[in-house]
Design a protein around this motif. Structure first.
Motif: not given
Length: 654
Positions: A370-385
């Motif tokens: 298996s493989v683990t891929l850390p991420y960071t999700a940016n929701f800035t655009t969604c907040n602007n909507k």
């Protein structure tokens, strides 16, 4: 596997039918009794597919299939031989040849109607599912009707009475000959069976010799049926991965089997009135054995063509998870783009922008276990909507297992939901669809994602849970078509084509606070693009092979058999079909190749080699010449039945 095991039994039981017919009941009564067994099996099969009965479907269907195999096993060796009994040989030999062609023509007319009509009956709705019970019930009723018709014509038949327990006599004679040969080495005989002449009459010994000469030729022939009967299995599966659109009509994969009987109906008169007479004039392929050899080589060519089609078809196959790699798909159910920054070991960070209502995929992620891929999700655009309660930077981990396809879902709650996806083409070839719809907490109760055809009829409905986001399992459409997609009463997408072989996912969200209902249809697995018309050449060639091989084989087995063993040799011919399907079961069970195309070419090569051996064997065969008056002592004269003039009798003018 079940299909070929069933076909194997269907063609093994004719041996039993021949024993019963030749030893006790005779052809007429055997056909009558086993037809009842046949019809009973079909009724049981229909009952097994009827949910209200509450019967164990799988077990009961196996019982039904077994009875059908027993029934058809009794009919097959008797019906063609019973028809042949109606002719006086050799005076009416040309009519006998015509009878076998008409006999085969009739069989394939029924097969054509069945392969076109039965899938239509199956696709009708009953008990909230496909109507297999109706598809099995209709032929059951027709089988019962055929028994009534068969019995009503009894007074017109020439009925040859059984000639004793032939199989036992033959077996004892052969064993006695072998025993005497082993014990008395000093005695020389022209044939090893002659060692039994101290106990058994010469006629029986000569009849067995004649039968064995023919049966010896049948030994290489099962490979032909191993190829031929894959029209109902491997070739049908091949068709499930192809496009069946013909104008406004969609040909279903199992309906493609109707091509074979249709071509048979076309080819039989062409071969009888044109091709065979031409071969006779040029003295080429002008004997039954030469026709068998030509048919065998044509079968090999048909599979070479099928292999070439499969090579082209492989180019359209979806990329599946493999060892050492994992597949990751991320679906965005929100009407705004989301940016993911993904960290990979020993590699630069990967910045991924996932557009609104779309899918991002990486189909070759290195994974060992298996493989683990850390991420960071940016929701800035969604907040602007106008989305609220969203943290702009959301960290997390994507975990993917080796040789699997995992799908992750972005909702206003973040990237929390995932599932193991199935990305291969649907098994039955029909388009499949999955729903990934986020319903806000303020939505009370469940919603329905519905698919409506041009007549405003709902053809498919998927329940969407409002309490917790839950993806739906994929569902299949009854038929490929163009549908409009609704979330409750709201139109998400209009006139979306769902094609054969395609796997689709509907993504979207229902957010009352934003007065927003959005959705999009995403193609996860591309629909079939290679048309079924590419399979026509292989069907044409295999049908030409069948006309030269199967019809000729039936006639050869009948004309070369001693009077006392005609049903036995018919059963021997049909037994070669059973062994052919056994070859398929063995090859399928051993799984020698990962790629289907290699298996196809294996069959083509085996057919070519075996038929070449058969061609050499035919050189040494001497045809049996029909005596001028070979009519069984127990046969009722053709012109008289039960002391009355037979209304069907007419003296052959020639």
């Amino acid at each position: 596997m079940i299909y070929h095991v069933f076909i194997c039994f269907v063609y093994f039981f004719p041996l039993l039918g021949a024993i019963i017919s030749d030893s006790w009941l005779g052809k007429y009564r055997t056909i009558f009794y086993v037809s009842i067994v046949y019809a009973l099996g079909q009724l049981i099969l229909s009952a097994s597919a009827t949910p209200p009965f509450g019967l164990p479907a799988r077990e009961l269907s196996m019982v039904g299939l077994l009875l059908i195999a027993l029934g058809t096993g009794g009919i097959k060796p008797c019906v063609s031989a019973f028809g042949g009994d109606q002719f006086i040989l050799p005076q009416q030999e040309r009519y006998l040849a015509m009878f076998f062609s008409l006999f085969y023509f009739s069989i394939n007319t029924g097969s054509l109607i069945s392969t076109l009509l039965t899938p239509v009956l199956r696709d009708t709705k009953c008990f909230e599912d496909e109507c297999f019970s109706l598809a099995f019930l209709v032929p059951a009723i027709l089988m019962i009707l055929s028994i009534v018709i068969f019995v009503s014509g009894k007074r017109m038949y020439k009925v040859v009475q059984p000639m004793g327990n032939l199989i036992v006599k033959v077996s004892k004679c052969i064993c006695h000959a072998i025993s005497n040969k082993v014990k008395g080495r000093e005695r020389k005989c022209d044939h090893w069976l002659d060692h039994a002449d101290d106990t058994y009459e010469n006629k029986l010994i000569e009849d067995i010799k004649a039968a064995l000469r023919v049966l010896k030729l049948f030994i290489p022939l099962p490979i032909f049926w191993a190829l031929y009967d894959q029209q109902g299995s491997q070739w049908t599966f091949q068709a499930t991965r192809m496009d069946g659109r013909i104008g406004g009509f969609v040909l279903l994969p199992d309906q493609l089997q109707a091509v074979n009987p249709l071509l048979i109906i076309i080819f039989i008169p062409i071969f009888e009135t044109c091709i065979y007479p031409i071969f006779e004039k040029i003295r080429m392929i002008n004997t039954p054995l030469k026709k068998l050899v030509a048919g065998g080589f044509l079968a090999s060519v048909a599979f070479i063509v099928a292999g070439l089609v499969e090579l082209e078809l492989e180019k359209t196959y979806p990329k599946l998870p493999s060892e050492g790699f994992a597949q990751i798909r991320i679906f965005n159910t929100m009407n705004c783009p989301v940016t993911l920054t993904m960290t990979q070991e020993n590699k630069e960070d990967k910045i991924i922008e996932i557009k609104s209502l779309s899918m991002w995929a990486d189909l070759e992620v290195e994974a060992h276990g298996s493989v683990t891929l850390p991420y960071t999700a940016n929701f800035t655009t969604c907040n602007n909507k106008g989305y609220t309660n969203l943290i702009n930077e959301v960290p997390g981990n994507i975990i993917a297992a080796e040789a699997t396809a995992s799908s992750w879902v972005i909702t206003p709650l973040g990237l929390q939901y995932h599932y193991e996806d199935y990305v291969d083409k649907p098994d039955k070839g029909k388009p499949s669809v999955r729903a990934l719809i986020y319903l806000a907490p303020e939505v009370n109760g469940n919603s329905s994602l519905t698919f409506v055809d041009s007549s405003n009829a709902t053809v498919l409905s998927i329940t969407v849970n409002s309490s917790v986001f839950a993806h739906s399992k994929p569902k299949q459409f009854d038929k490929p078509d163009t549908y409009s997609v609704f979330l409750d009463e709201y139109l998400l997408k209009k006139d979306v084509p769902f094609r054969l072989g395609g796997a689709y996912t509907v993504v979207g969200s229902y957010l009352p606070s934003l007065q927003e209902i959005t959705g999009e249809v995403i193609t996860v697995t591309q629909p079939n693009s290679l048309h079924m018309a590419y399979m026509l050449p292989q069907y044409i060639i295999i049908t030409m092979a069948e006309v030269m091989f199967s019809i000729t084989g039936l006639q050869f087995a009948f004309t070369q058999a001693p009077e006392s063993m005609k049903s036995l040799l018919q059963a021997g011919w049909l037994l070669s079909v059973a062994f052919g399907n056994l070859i398929v079961v063995i090859v399928k069970g051993s799984r020698p190749f990962e790629r289907q195309v290699y298996e196809i070419f294996l069959y083509a090569g085996l057919m070519a080699v075996v038929i070449a051996i058969f061609a050499v064997m035919t050189i040494f065969y001497k045809y049996v010449e029909m005596p001028e008056e070979e009519v069984s002592d127990r046969a009722i004269p053709l012109e008289e039945q039960n002391g009355n003039v037979n209304p069907t009798y007419k003296e052959d003018e020639k």
